[in-house]
Design an enzyme around this catalytic site. Structure first.
Site, PDB file in Angstrom:
ATOM      1  N   GLU A 127      -5.341   3.331   6.127  1.00  0.00           N
ATOM      2  CA  GLU A 127      -4.973   3.237   4.683  1.00  0.00           C
ATOM      3  C   GLU A 127      -5.625   4.280   3.926  1.00  0.00           C
ATOM      4  O   GLU A 127      -5.114   5.044   2.965  1.00  0.00           O
ATOM      5  CB  GLU A 127      -5.341   2.008   4.194  1.00  0.00           C
ATOM      6  CG  GLU A 127      -4.981   1.527   2.805  1.00  0.00           C
ATOM      7  CD  GLU A 127      -5.949   0.769   1.885  1.00  0.00           C
ATOM      8  OE1 GLU A 127      -6.907   1.271   1.546  1.00  0.00           O
ATOM      9  OE2 GLU A 127      -5.694  -0.387   1.836  1.00  0.00           O
ATOM     10  N   SER A 145     -11.011  -0.963   2.816  1.00  0.00           N
ATOM     11  CA  SER A 145     -10.359  -1.441   3.905  1.00  0.00           C
ATOM     12  C   SER A 145      -9.846  -0.226   4.659  1.00  0.00           C
ATOM     13  O   SER A 145      -9.372   0.778   3.876  1.00  0.00           O
ATOM     14  CB  SER A 145      -9.070  -2.160   3.749  1.00  0.00           C
ATOM     15  OG  SER A 145      -9.176  -3.394   3.371  1.00  0.00           O
ATOM     16  N   ARG A 179       0.761  -1.168  -0.240  1.00  0.00           N
ATOM     17  CA  ARG A 179      -0.046   0.053  -0.213  1.00  0.00           C
ATOM     18  C   ARG A 179       0.928   1.279   0.046  1.00  0.00           C
ATOM     19  O   ARG A 179       0.708   2.204   0.692  1.00  0.00           O
ATOM     20  CB  ARG A 179      -0.843   0.055   1.218  1.00  0.00           C
ATOM     21  CG  ARG A 179      -2.125  -1.093   1.352  1.00  0.00           C
ATOM     22  CD  ARG A 179      -2.866  -1.109   0.184  1.00  0.00           C
ATOM     23  NE  ARG A 179      -3.937  -1.958   0.338  1.00  0.00           N
ATOM     24  CZ  ARG A 179      -4.211  -3.030  -0.262  1.00  0.00           C
ATOM     25  NH1 ARG A 179      -3.041  -3.653  -0.952  1.00  0.00           N
ATOM     26  NH2 ARG A 179      -4.984  -3.951  -0.067  1.00  0.00           N
TER      27      ARG A 179
HETATM   28  P1  FAD Z   1      -8.659   8.480  -5.166  1.00  0.00           P
HETATM   29  O1  FAD Z   1      -9.427   8.172  -4.118  1.00  0.00           O
HETATM   30  O2  FAD Z   1      -9.354   9.282  -6.016  1.00  0.00           O
HETATM   31  O3  FAD Z   1      -7.290   8.604  -4.896  1.00  0.00           O
HETATM   32  C1  FAD Z   1      -6.336   7.946  -3.967  1.00  0.00           C
HETATM   33  C2  FAD Z   1      -5.072   8.682  -3.840  1.00  0.00           C
HETATM   34  O4  FAD Z   1      -4.400   8.747  -4.983  1.00  0.00           O
HETATM   35  C3  FAD Z   1      -5.287  10.207  -3.474  1.00  0.00           C
HETATM   36  O5  FAD Z   1      -4.181  10.476  -2.436  1.00  0.00           O
HETATM   37  C4  FAD Z   1      -4.988  11.116  -4.642  1.00  0.00           C
HETATM   38  O6  FAD Z   1      -4.495  12.266  -4.311  1.00  0.00           O
HETATM   39  C5  FAD Z   1      -3.868  10.167  -5.587  1.00  0.00           C
HETATM   40  N1  FAD Z   1      -4.369  10.236  -6.808  1.00  0.00           N
HETATM   41  C6  FAD Z   1      -5.431   9.887  -7.533  1.00  0.00           C
HETATM   42  N2  FAD Z   1      -5.255   9.791  -8.962  1.00  0.00           N
HETATM   43  C7  FAD Z   1      -3.984  10.321  -9.119  1.00  0.00           C
HETATM   44  C8  FAD Z   1      -3.265  10.706 -10.334  1.00  0.00           C
HETATM   45  N3  FAD Z   1      -3.692  10.572 -11.403  1.00  0.00           N
HETATM   46  N4  FAD Z   1      -2.061  11.301 -10.208  1.00  0.00           N
HETATM   47  C9  FAD Z   1      -1.358  11.414  -8.716  1.00  0.00           C
HETATM   48  N5  FAD Z   1      -2.204  11.159  -7.635  1.00  0.00           N
HETATM   49  C10 FAD Z   1      -3.548  10.683  -7.733  1.00  0.00           C
HETATM   50  N6  FAD Z   1      -7.558  -0.846  -2.588  1.00  0.00           N
HETATM   51  C11 FAD Z   1      -6.497  -2.116  -2.876  1.00  0.00           C
HETATM   52  O7  FAD Z   1      -5.536  -1.744  -3.002  1.00  0.00           O
HETATM   53  N7  FAD Z   1      -7.086  -3.380  -2.885  1.00  0.00           N
HETATM   54  C12 FAD Z   1      -8.418  -3.557  -2.685  1.00  0.00           C
HETATM   55  O8  FAD Z   1      -8.602  -4.649  -2.656  1.00  0.00           O
HETATM   56  C13 FAD Z   1      -9.123  -2.651  -2.480  1.00  0.00           C
HETATM   57  N8  FAD Z   1     -10.845  -2.644  -2.388  1.00  0.00           N
HETATM   58  C14 FAD Z   1     -11.562  -1.788  -2.297  1.00  0.00           C
HETATM   59  C15 FAD Z   1     -12.826  -2.035  -2.059  1.00  0.00           C
HETATM   60  C16 FAD Z   1     -13.758  -1.054  -2.056  1.00  0.00           C
HETATM   61  C17 FAD Z   1     -15.384  -1.437  -1.952  1.00  0.00           C
HETATM   62  C18 FAD Z   1     -13.307   0.344  -2.151  1.00  0.00           C
HETATM   63  C19 FAD Z   1     -14.387   1.507  -2.000  1.00  0.00           C
HETATM   64  C20 FAD Z   1     -11.841   0.585  -1.931  1.00  0.00           C
HETATM   65  C21 FAD Z   1     -10.962  -0.411  -2.175  1.00  0.00           C
HETATM   66  N9  FAD Z   1      -9.704  -0.106  -2.546  1.00  0.00           N
HETATM   67  C22 FAD Z   1      -8.778  -1.482  -2.592  1.00  0.00           C
HETATM   68  C23 FAD Z   1      -9.070   1.007  -2.448  1.00  0.00           C
HETATM   69  C24 FAD Z   1      -9.371   1.894  -3.803  1.00  0.00           C
HETATM   70  O9  FAD Z   1      -9.989   1.311  -4.584  1.00  0.00           O
HETATM   71  C25 FAD Z   1      -7.846   2.173  -4.399  1.00  0.00           C
HETATM   72  O10 FAD Z   1      -6.903   2.687  -3.420  1.00  0.00           O
HETATM   73  C26 FAD Z   1      -8.150   2.773  -5.651  1.00  0.00           C
HETATM   74  O11 FAD Z   1      -6.667   2.782  -6.378  1.00  0.00           O
HETATM   75  C27 FAD Z   1      -8.309   4.323  -5.669  1.00  0.00           C
HETATM   76  O12 FAD Z   1      -8.603   4.979  -6.906  1.00  0.00           O
HETATM   77  P2  FAD Z   1      -9.293   6.070  -6.964  1.00  0.00           P
HETATM   78  O13 FAD Z   1      -9.157   6.701  -8.380  1.00  0.00           O
HETATM   79  O14 FAD Z   1     -10.679   6.140  -6.335  1.00  0.00           O
HETATM   80  O15 FAD Z   1      -8.460   7.079  -5.750  1.00  0.00           O
HETATM   81  N1  EPU Z   2     -11.216 -11.204   9.255  1.00  0.00           N
HETATM   82  C1  EPU Z   2     -11.845 -11.651  10.362  1.00  0.00           C
HETATM   83  N2  EPU Z   2     -12.913 -10.746  10.710  1.00  0.00           N
HETATM   84  C2  EPU Z   2     -13.234  -9.519   9.868  1.00  0.00           C
HETATM   85  C3  EPU Z   2     -12.450  -9.370   8.672  1.00  0.00           C
HETATM   86  C4  EPU Z   2     -11.304 -10.148   8.404  1.00  0.00           C
HETATM   87  O1  EPU Z   2     -11.557 -12.470  11.003  1.00  0.00           O
HETATM   88  O2  EPU Z   2     -14.045  -8.911  10.003  1.00  0.00           O
HETATM   89  C5  EPU Z   2     -10.160 -12.422   8.983  1.00  0.00           C
HETATM   90  C6  EPU Z   2     -10.567 -13.267   7.828  1.00  0.00           C
HETATM   91  O3  EPU Z   2     -11.219 -14.146   8.236  1.00  0.00           O
HETATM   92  C7  EPU Z   2      -9.059 -13.575   7.196  1.00  0.00           C
HETATM   93  C8  EPU Z   2      -8.257 -12.315   7.415  1.00  0.00           C
HETATM   94  O4  EPU Z   2      -8.885 -11.691   8.518  1.00  0.00           O
HETATM   95  O5  EPU Z   2      -8.514 -14.572   7.815  1.00  0.00           O
HETATM   96  C9  EPU Z   2      -7.991 -11.605   6.189  1.00  0.00           C
HETATM   97  O6  EPU Z   2      -9.390 -11.208   5.864  1.00  0.00           O
HETATM   98  P1  EPU Z   2      -9.641 -10.966   4.019  1.00  0.00           P
HETATM   99  O7  EPU Z   2      -8.952 -11.872   3.563  1.00  0.00           O
HETATM  100  O8  EPU Z   2     -11.068 -10.502   3.973  1.00  0.00           O
HETATM  101  O9  EPU Z   2      -8.437  -9.766   3.798  1.00  0.00           O
HETATM  102  P2  EPU Z   2      -8.183  -8.358   4.562  1.00  0.00           P
HETATM  103  O10 EPU Z   2      -6.687  -8.511   5.340  1.00  0.00           O
HETATM  104  O11 EPU Z   2      -9.327  -7.876   5.681  1.00  0.00           O
HETATM  105  C10 EPU Z   2      -6.969  -7.337   2.468  1.00  0.00           C
HETATM  106  C11 EPU Z   2      -6.857  -6.055   1.899  1.00  0.00           C
HETATM  107  C12 EPU Z   2      -8.054  -5.994   0.914  1.00  0.00           C
HETATM  108  C13 EPU Z   2      -7.885  -7.030  -0.170  1.00  0.00           C
HETATM  109  C14 EPU Z   2      -8.061  -8.448   0.357  1.00  0.00           C
HETATM  110  C15 EPU Z   2      -7.799  -9.570  -0.341  1.00  0.00           C
HETATM  111  C16 EPU Z   2      -5.674  -4.363   3.275  1.00  0.00           C
HETATM  112  C17 EPU Z   2      -5.749  -3.487   4.180  1.00  0.00           C
HETATM  113  N3  EPU Z   2      -6.891  -4.976   3.013  1.00  0.00           N
HETATM  114  O12 EPU Z   2      -8.270  -7.373   3.435  1.00  0.00           O
HETATM  115  O13 EPU Z   2      -8.015  -4.653   0.170  1.00  0.00           O
HETATM  116  O14 EPU Z   2      -9.250  -6.893  -1.052  1.00  0.00           O
HETATM  117  O15 EPU Z   2      -7.013  -8.288   1.721  1.00  0.00           O
HETATM  118  O16 EPU Z   2      -6.585  -9.765  -0.767  1.00  0.00           O
HETATM  119  O17 EPU Z   2      -4.511  -4.892   2.924  1.00  0.00           O
HETATM  120  C18 EPU Z   2      -8.441  -2.326   0.506  1.00  0.00           C
HETATM  121  O18 EPU Z   2      -7.255  -2.056   0.308  1.00  0.00           O
HETATM  122  O19 EPU Z   2      -9.371  -1.509   0.556  1.00  0.00           O
HETATM  123  C19 EPU Z   2      -8.937  -3.680   0.431  1.00  0.00           C
HETATM  124  C20 EPU Z   2     -10.121  -3.840   0.402  1.00  0.00           C
END
Ligand code: FAD
Ligand code: EPU
Length: 336
Positions: free
Chosen positions: A318, A222, A154
């Site tokens: 995050e 997250s 991240r």
């Molecule tokens: P924004 O929120 O608009 O921007 C994020 C940051 O990047 C800000 O600091 C912004 O200033 C900067 N930024 C954006 N665009 C640019 C650019 N063109 N140039 C320079 N800086 C820029 N993240 C994960 O890593 N893994 C996941 O599994 C994951 N799951 C998600 C699930 C949900 C339901 C949600 C809501 C979010 C999740 N995220 C996850 C977080 C998010 O999707 C990512 O961080 C994504 O890359 C954000 O994209 P955005 O365009 O919405 O960024």
């Molecule tokens: N868990 C619990 N309780 C909860 C949530 C999770 O016990 O309420 C346990 C799960 O059972 C599992 C472990 O925690 O054993 C990890 O959970 P999960 O696989 O759901 O993933 P996570 O660690 O909670 C991370 C990323 C996600 C990404 C998933 C899948 C971060 C901060 N988050 O979540 O990214 O999608 O793994 O790889 O690293 C995001 O960044 O916004 C995001 C959604």
């Protein structure tokens, strides 16, 4: 001109900015006013505006994907404003596998390198060939190699040396023709010799079962990072909590699951105004509405305090939090 930001960030707190610039063409950046404060925004899925923002929001909406076929891979040149999931879906539909584990991550391609998006055993950096950006100081386009991006969990250079210095305009991704699936994550292990399409679909099913869809329930994914702790602390914690999920990082460190820590601290369903620790995934905070930035700050502090009290682990958020003038960090005992 003042503009409401509520629909421009997925946590959807009420907020307004002073000026809003939508960038449809990279050239527009040359005439954009970058006098501080400013905030670059994609789809706002990792950004929360805590209050009215006394500055300019620069919304990246540039489009375009060029595909260059090479001997052993496809080099994709993608404009920053393209939607990440649509890109993944397009590559799978066109026999260019690789990105399937990163399906359904919200947001833009331009934001993806900022926190090196990752899920289900894969991080963006694996495919990055280059990241191109508009250098605000010199008003020129520059290009970084993958190594220069300093990717981490991240993390990247765009959160450090290049913070507020660079607008990412284009990302180059190299997808090798030889597909190497990553099936280490639980539900993927059950698939037998799956196709890229099957992995893609399984990821979508898994994510839909755990993570709330921001268009139905406001959230920013997250909210906290999974903390990285030293071996000695993990050994102590495992004596009291043998079930604690932990993942190897290096010889001295493990990552532990913050969602588990928060759930076991009894916080699932905990509410401050309309903000709740999500019932299905404790690492996600959801906003049912009628909430303010102060409510969110109170929630973040409460979660951090409870987790510290129980496990002596300091959770870091995050999500990027923006107050009236700049990004801020809420930390135990202090906020900046
Ligand atoms: P924004 O929120 O608009 O921007 C994020 C940051 O990047 C800000 O600091 C912004 O200033 C900067 N930024 C954006 N665009 C640019 C650019 N063109 N140039 C320079 N800086 C820029 N993240 C994960 O890593 N893994 C996941 O599994 C994951 N799951 C998600 C699930 C949900 C339901 C949600 C809501 C979010 C999740 N995220 C996850 C977080 C998010 O999707 C990512 O961080 C994504 O890359 C954000 O994209 P955005 O365009 O919405 O960024
Ligand atoms: N868990 C619990 N309780 C909860 C949530 C999770 O016990 O309420 C346990 C799960 O059972 C599992 C472990 O925690 O054993 C990890 O959970 P999960 O696989 O759901 O993933 P996570 O660690 O909670 C991370 C990323 C996600 C990404 C998933 C899948 C971060 C901060 N988050 O979540 O990214 O999608 O793994 O790889 O690293 C995001 O960044 O916004 C995001 C959604």
């Amino acid at each position: 001109m003042a503009q409401s930001l509520q629909s421009f960030h997925t946590f959807s707190l009420p907020s307004q900015c002073q000026h809003f610039y939508q960038i449809d063409e990279v050239n527009q950046l040359l005439s954009t006013d970058f006098s501080a404060p400013f905030c670059i925004l994609g789809e706002g899925s990792n950004t929360v505006f805590l209050s009215d923002y006394q500055g300019s929001v620069i919304h990246m909406n540039t489009k375009g994907i060029d595909i260059e076929q090479q001997n052993d891979g496809f080099l994709l040149h993608i404009a920053a404003g393209e939607n990440w999931h649509q890109l993944v879906a397009m590559t799978i539909a066109n026999d260019m596998p690789g990105l399937e584990n990163l399906a359904l991550i919200p947001g833009t391609v331009g934001a993806a390198p900022v926190q090196n998006i990752g899920a289900y055993g894969v991080e963006l950096e694996k495919f990055v060939s280059y990241v191109e950006y508009f250098d605000i100081a010199t008003k020129t386009i520059k290009r970084l190699t993958k190594g220069e991006c300093q990717f981490g969990y991240r993390d990247s250079i765009f959160k450090h040396a290049l913070k507020n210095q660079a607008v990412i305009t284009q990302v180059g991704l190299l997808l090798p023709k030889k597909w190497q699936p990553v099936l280490s994550y639980g539900p993927l292990q059950l698939l037998s010799e799956p196709s890229p399409q099957q992995v893609f679909e399984q990821i979508i099913t898994t994510r839909n079962s755990k993570l709330p869809n921001p268009s139905e329930l406001a959230n920013a994914g997250s909210f906290f990072k999974n903390p990285v702790i030293r071996n000695e602390q993990l050994a102590l914690l495992l004596k009291s909590y043998p079930e604690l999920p932990h993942y190897f990082v290096d010889a001295e460190h493990y990552k532990v699951a913050a969602g588990w820590l928060i759930e076991q601290a009894g916080l699932k369903g905990f509410k401050v105004a309309g903000i709740e620790v999500h019932q299905q995934q404790a690492l996600v905070l959801v906003n049912h509405g009628n909430s303010t930035g102060d409510d969110l700050i109170a929630m973040v502090k409460h979660v951090q305090q409870q987790v510290w009290h129980k496990y002596q682990i300091a959770l870091q958020h995050e999500v990027r939090l923006i107050n009236a003038e700049h990004e801020c960090h809420i930390e135990l005992g202090a906020s900046s």
